[in-house]
Enzyme design. Structure first.
Site, mmCIF file in Angstrom:
data_model
loop_
_atom_site.group_PDB
_atom_site.id
_atom_site.type_symbol
_atom_site.label_atom_id
_atom_site.label_comp_id
_atom_site.label_asym_id
_atom_site.label_seq_id
_atom_site.Cartn_x
_atom_site.Cartn_y
_atom_site.Cartn_z
ATOM 1 C CG ASP A 8 -34.354 104.268 110.905
ATOM 2 O OD1 ASP A 8 -34.827 105.317 111.367
ATOM 3 O OD2 ASP A 8 -34.968 103.188 110.886
ATOM 4 C CG ASP A 10 -37.613 103.880 116.475
ATOM 5 O OD1 ASP A 10 -37.415 103.505 117.643
ATOM 6 O OD2 ASP A 10 -37.872 105.066 116.186
#
Length: 227
Positions: A8, A10
């Site tokens: 991922d 953020d």
């Protein structure tokens, strides 16, 4: 056998979720929007399409989504311009180690592909990924499995042989639904019992993820490509 790692972005590579939350709260207070915390944390991990749906279901169909996101984006960019892109501790070290080992690496973020590429360029991380997928490249992003399935497809790896490095419950649900090995590094939202049951591993930092993978490597549980 772990053959690939999918990150991922953020809250994992960059501390941008914290900036987003601050921006949302600032704009909500300015506009007099009540109880914005539910919307802020509920949207973590969602792309723009699913975020719009969630906010309108939460606050009503009259919620000024487009104007709200326009204003929050402006505040976010102001904060970034002032303080720069906040890189998570251990991100560079972990990516460099994975590159040295020759594992396949991808990024699967609910953020738009354009923004993802911009962040990677600013951090000098573009050369570490064989595939980069943004939330605008799939119909439904997290918690649906689409984005992680696409990442595995682009890497040509079976989901069961790929670990997903995530910080949010929606991201863990997505990776778990895709049949991957969810590794959680909790950031703003801590795992509840439902999420805990989905985890392959929980680490308190990216340095801890690196230590975990080093242990797997010593046991011969990481795929070693032939050179």
């Amino acid at each position: 056998m772990i053959e690939a790692i999918v990150f991922d972005m953020d809250g994992i590579l960059f501390d941008t979720e914290r900036l987003s939350v601050e921006s949302w709260i600032e704009v909500a207070e300015r506009l007099g929007l009540p109880d914005i915390d539910k919307g802020v944390y509920g949207c973590i991990g969602l792309n723009r399409t699913d975020c719009r749906i969630f906010l309108k279901e939460t606050y009503g169909q009259d919620f000024p989504y487009d104007y709200f996101r326009e204003q929050t984006a402006a505040v976010f960019q102001r904060k970034m311009a002032k303080d720069g892109l906040p890189v998570m501790k251990g991100a560079g070290e972990l990516l460099a180690w994975l590159q040295e080992k020759g594992l396949k690496v991808a990024l699967a973020s609910s953020t738009s592909h354009k923004t993802v590429e911009s962040h990677l360029q600013q951090a000098g991380f573009t050369g570490f990924f064989q595939a980069v997928i943004g939330g605008d490249m799939v119909e439904h992003s997290k918690p649906q499995p689409d984005i992680y399935l696409k990442a595995c497809q682009l890497l040509d790896v079976e989901p069961g042989n790929a670990a997903a490095i995530e910080d949010s419950p929606n991201g863990i649900r997505s990776a778990y639904a895709a049949g991957m090995l969810p590794v959680m590094v909790p950031d703003l939202v801590k795992p509840d019992p439902e999420i805990e049951k989905m985890l392959y591993r929980k680490c308190d930092s990216l340095f801890a993820v690196l230590e975990f993978l080093e242990e797997k490597d010593k046991k011969g549980e990481l795929y070693q490509p032939r050179i």
